[in-house]
Structures are given as C-alpha cells and as structure tokens.
Design a protein around this motif. Structure first.
Motif, PDB file in Angstrom:
ATOM      1  N   ASN A   1      25.027   3.350 -28.543  1.00 43.81           N
ATOM      2  CA  ASN A   1      25.625   4.582 -28.038  1.00 43.81           C
ATOM      3  C   ASN A   1      26.846   4.937 -28.874  1.00 43.81           C
ATOM      4  O   ASN A   1      27.758   4.131 -29.039  1.00 43.81           O
ATOM      5  CB  ASN A   1      26.022   4.380 -26.567  1.00 43.81           C
ATOM      6  CG  ASN A   1      26.497   5.651 -25.888  1.00 43.81           C
ATOM      7  OD1 ASN A   1      27.142   6.494 -26.501  1.00 43.81           O
ATOM      8  ND2 ASN A   1      26.184   5.787 -24.618  1.00 43.81           N
TER       9      ASN A   1
ATOM     10  N   GLY B   1      28.902   7.641 -28.283  1.00 40.01           N
ATOM     11  CA  GLY B   1      29.740   8.615 -27.589  1.00 40.01           C
ATOM     12  C   GLY B   1      31.216   8.409 -27.890  1.00 40.01           C
ATOM     13  O   GLY B   1      31.662   7.304 -28.185  1.00 40.01           O
TER      14      GLY B   1
ATOM     15  N   PRO C   1      22.004  15.556 -27.191  1.00 39.29           N
ATOM     16  CA  PRO C   1      22.896  14.425 -27.482  1.00 39.29           C
ATOM     17  C   PRO C   1      22.182  13.226 -28.102  1.00 39.29           C
ATOM     18  O   PRO C   1      22.725  12.597 -29.015  1.00 39.29           O
ATOM     19  CB  PRO C   1      23.471  14.086 -26.106  1.00 39.29           C
ATOM     20  CG  PRO C   1      23.446  15.370 -25.362  1.00 39.29           C
ATOM     21  CD  PRO C   1      22.195  16.056 -25.802  1.00 39.29           C
TER      22      PRO C   1
ATOM     23  N   GLY D   1      23.066  11.753 -31.615  1.00 36.37           N
ATOM     24  CA  GLY D   1      23.409  10.339 -31.730  1.00 36.37           C
ATOM     25  C   GLY D   1      22.591   9.650 -32.807  1.00 36.37           C
ATOM     26  O   GLY D   1      23.105   8.808 -33.562  1.00 36.37           O
TER      27      GLY D   1
ATOM     28  N   TYR E   1      24.102   9.494 -22.555  1.00 34.79           N
ATOM     29  CA  TYR E   1      24.997  10.547 -23.032  1.00 34.79           C
ATOM     30  C   TYR E   1      25.295  11.593 -21.954  1.00 34.79           C
ATOM     31  O   TYR E   1      25.948  12.598 -22.234  1.00 34.79           O
ATOM     32  CB  TYR E   1      24.399  11.230 -24.267  1.00 34.79           C
ATOM     33  CG  TYR E   1      24.286  10.297 -25.442  1.00 34.79           C
ATOM     34  CD1 TYR E   1      25.410   9.903 -26.157  1.00 34.79           C
ATOM     35  CD2 TYR E   1      23.049   9.786 -25.834  1.00 34.79           C
ATOM     36  CE1 TYR E   1      25.314   9.032 -27.227  1.00 34.79           C
ATOM     37  CE2 TYR E   1      22.941   8.920 -26.914  1.00 34.79           C
ATOM     38  CZ  TYR E   1      24.079   8.543 -27.608  1.00 34.79           C
ATOM     39  OH  TYR E   1      23.977   7.682 -28.674  1.00 34.79           O
TER      40      TYR E   1
ATOM     41  N   ARG F   1      30.860  12.051 -25.786  1.00 28.68           N
ATOM     42  CA  ARG F   1      29.837  12.812 -26.504  1.00 28.68           C
ATOM     43  C   ARG F   1      29.611  12.291 -27.921  1.00 28.68           C
ATOM     44  O   ARG F   1      30.542  11.803 -28.568  1.00 28.68           O
ATOM     45  CB  ARG F   1      30.247  14.288 -26.582  1.00 28.68           C
ATOM     46  CG  ARG F   1      30.722  14.904 -25.270  1.00 28.68           C
ATOM     47  CD  ARG F   1      29.665  14.908 -24.210  1.00 28.68           C
ATOM     48  NE  ARG F   1      28.504  15.704 -24.588  1.00 28.68           N
ATOM     49  CZ  ARG F   1      27.448  15.879 -23.796  1.00 28.68           C
ATOM     50  NH1 ARG F   1      27.390  15.308 -22.607  1.00 28.68           N
ATOM     51  NH2 ARG F   1      26.435  16.624 -24.213  1.00 28.68           N
ATOM     52  N   PRO F   2      28.394  12.437 -28.449  1.00 25.95           N
ATOM     53  CA  PRO F   2      28.103  11.946 -29.796  1.00 25.95           C
ATOM     54  C   PRO F   2      28.454  12.924 -30.915  1.00 25.95           C
ATOM     55  O   PRO F   2      28.564  12.529 -32.069  1.00 25.95           O
ATOM     56  CB  PRO F   2      26.593  11.715 -29.757  1.00 25.95           C
ATOM     57  CG  PRO F   2      26.102  12.757 -28.798  1.00 25.95           C
ATOM     58  CD  PRO F   2      27.173  12.871 -27.746  1.00 25.95           C
TER      59      PRO F   2
END
Length: 378
Positions: free
Chosen positions: A59, A61, A160, A164, A262, A267-268
């Motif tokens: 992840n 984010g 997202p 990502g 997400y 946030r990515p």
C-alpha cells in the motif's frame, strides 16, 4: 508459487504483476468479466516480484502533507463537459502544453473501456467524465515506461489501485504525475458489454458514446445519455439508465473493492480529485448545481502541480473533513451487496433483459418498490 494473491478479493486486476514478471510467467485471465493473474509454474522462479510490487500488498497511501480545496474550472464549457468541476482538464492541459502525455480511461470504437494515451486535447476529451466500469490496463505500463524514458511529462489518472500500481512500478520518477479519483468501486466489464448489446439491439443503432453523468438536469442527478453512431441521442429512461442502477446497487462491483485498502484519506496519487458532495454546506455561495471538484494535494509534488494550473481554476481552501464528510469511500470500502452472488449467477444464466427486469426499474417489481418508497417518505 501458485498465486499472486492470498484470496481472490485481494486482487484488484491492475495487471502490474503480468508486466513486472521477469520470466513472463504471469498471464491475465478473465473470470466473470474481471481479470486475474494466472501463474505458469514451469516458468515461475519464485522471485516474488509480483507480490513485492502489488498495490494491494504494498500500500502506497500518503497523507502527511495534504492540502485540500474545492475547485472548478473558469471555463463553463469545461465544467459542462466534466463530471464535476473540470480539474482533470486543467491538469491535463498543463501536461499537454509541456509536450507531455496523458494516460486515462477512454472508450474504443467498440465501446470497450481501456486505459490509453492522449497527446492532443481532442484525444484527452475522450477521457473526461466518470465511467463506471473497470478499465483494461493491458500494455499500459510499457507505454508509460517508454514515455518516461523520453523525459516527457506524464500524467496518469485512474482508480486508487491503478494509481498505486503505477507508483509502485515507477517510484520517484520526477516527470510522472499521478492523479487518483475518489472511487466507489468498479463494475465488471461483462455487465457493460451485455448492456451495450442490449441498448444497441433495442434501438437498432451502434453506440458511439455513453455519458454516465449527463448534466442537463444538474450536477447532482445521475442522468444517462446514450449517443449513437447515426447522430441520434437517447436521454435517461428505464432502459438507458438501467446500467447506472446496477452500479449504484453494488451488485456487480469487483470483490476487492469491498475490502479496498485505499478507501481512506491516505491516497496513492500526488493529487486526488472527485466530486465535492456537500459543497452547499461548506461554500454555499459557489454552489450552482453545475459541478464542483474536491481536490487533495497529497504531497509537495501534487501541490506544485495544482499551483501550476491555478490560473485556470477557482480554488477555495478547506479541510479534509469537509471533503470526506459526504464521501463515504474516503473512510471505508463499499459494502458487498447481499444480492451480488445471485446477480452474477443470473447474469450468466438468464437473458440480459430478464436480468434487468429482475434487478432494475426496467421490471415492474422494482418500479413498484420505488413508488412505494416515495409514498412512505411523504
């Protein structure tokens, strides 16, 4: 190695694993319209690169330096052509003016949704507007890599999980700008394909475009507009709007969307864009029911990008809570529908018009329920 993911709902279908596999051991296969990786164990060397870069496992984010805004384009024609306030157009215009390339989702001539490239405003315009289908990302990473190698500015816009995946594939690339959208979930392309066949058969014409968020009756109304290759249009009715109903009932969204990592304020993307629902409570003076975008700059790069296009936009600074208050998918994923399994069974075993009669206002049962709800609310 048997699978990339531990459970099927841990795969978002971004296709990054297929791209990064050094032995070409992974191919994407279709199941109920969604794509999933399949590993050829005779080729796999168990390097686990696919898992190391998977955007669900890794992840990416971020929320350490977020600056938030309500925004809308100063050109009213841009707002009318956009789902909300036209921020994507402002960002992409900036990149195009720098001899850059835009990567976003657009329909093919056969009405398939794919991630593709735009190098002109005309090509970019096909990417404007919400499209409630999972786009196909096959081959997109190699194209991004090629453009980055030429030192051209690149803007990638997507869900997202797609953003990502691109961030994990190309970390720390100065000329790569990432914009993620506030996402509710992606329906299977299988439903869309059946819907297109249904509409074309019903009206006897091939579709050339489909607006999921036609603004003729205002921004807050989810109003469909079907456009045909003979130049005719068909506005929202029980038939043309039935796809939007299926999307809103969550009966056909990808299972990974119901556990999305997400679905949060982390946030990515360098920048996040979406609808600013609830704008009438935060900035009532700018609410004209034409559309206002929510914009979140998630890092310094995103803040600089927004600053570069500020002359094209009206910007009103706000707090992250002002945006997330009416955006439930910024705090939790969409809930799985209790009808999802039955719906997919019916989709694969019943004529599509029968599926619509069972699950949408095309059928008298759903129309009766809608009428009853309206009476009870009075």
């Amino acid at each position: 190695m048997d699978t990339v993911y531990s459970q099927k709902n841990n795969c978002c279908g971004c296709s990054l694993c297929e791209y990064v596999c050094p032995k070409n051991a992974i191919k994407m296969v279709t199941d109920n319209g969604f794509v999933y990786p399949e590993i050829d164990n005779e080729l796999c060397v168990d390097c686990k690169k696919c898992q190391k870069l998977c955007p669900i496992i890794k992840n990416c984010g971020q929320n350490a330096q977020q600056k938030c805004y309500a925004a809308r384009h100063k050109d009213k024609s841009v707002i009318n052509a956009s789902s909300s306030g036209g921020v994507f157009t402002a960002l992409s215009d900036y990149i195009l003016n720098k001899n850059g390339v835009i990567f976003g989702a657009a329909f093919t001539d056969e009405m398939k949704l794919v991630h593709t490239t735009a190098e002109t405003p005309e090509e970019r315009d096909k990417m404007r507007g919400s499209k409630y289908i999972q786009s196909n990302c096959t081959g997109i990473y190699a194209k991004i890599d090629s453009e980055l190698a030429k030192n051209r500015p690149v803007l990638f816009c997507g869900t997202p999980c797609q953003v990502g995946a691109v961030r994990n594939a190309f970390p720390d690339r100065k000329n790569l700008y990432l914009a993620d959208i506030i996402c509710h979930g992606v329906p299977t392309p299988l439903v869309w394909e059946k819907f297109v066949d249904f509409i074309e058969s019903k009206y006897g014409q091939k579709l050339s475009d489909y607006k999921f968020r036609n603004k003729e009756n205002g921004w807050r109304t989810y109003s469909a507009l079907a456009q045909f290759k003979n130049g005719k249009t068909m506005r929202e009715n029980n038939f043309t709007g039935s796809y939007i109903e299926l999307f809103r009932y969550d009966v056909c969204i990808r299972s990974s969307c119901t556990v999305c990592p997400y679905a949060s304020t982390s946030r990515p993307g360098d920048i996040t864009i979406g609808d600013f629902w609830g704008i009438e409570n935060i900035f009532p003076d700018i609410d004209d029911n034409k559309g206002v975008s929510a914009v979140i700059c998630n890092n310094e790069k995103g803040a600089k990008l927004l600053d570069s296009v500020k002359d094209s936009l009206e910007l009103y600074q706000c707090d992250i809570g002002d945006i997330s208050a009416k955006q439930p998918n910024m705090s939790k994923p969409s809930k799985p529908s209790v009808k999802a399994e039955a719906f997919m069974h019916d989709l694969n075993n019943m004529p599509f018009d029968s599926v619509l009669r069972k699950y949408t206002r095309v059928g008298i049962r759903q129309r009766t329920i809608d009428i009853a709800k309206k009476i009870l609310r009075k």
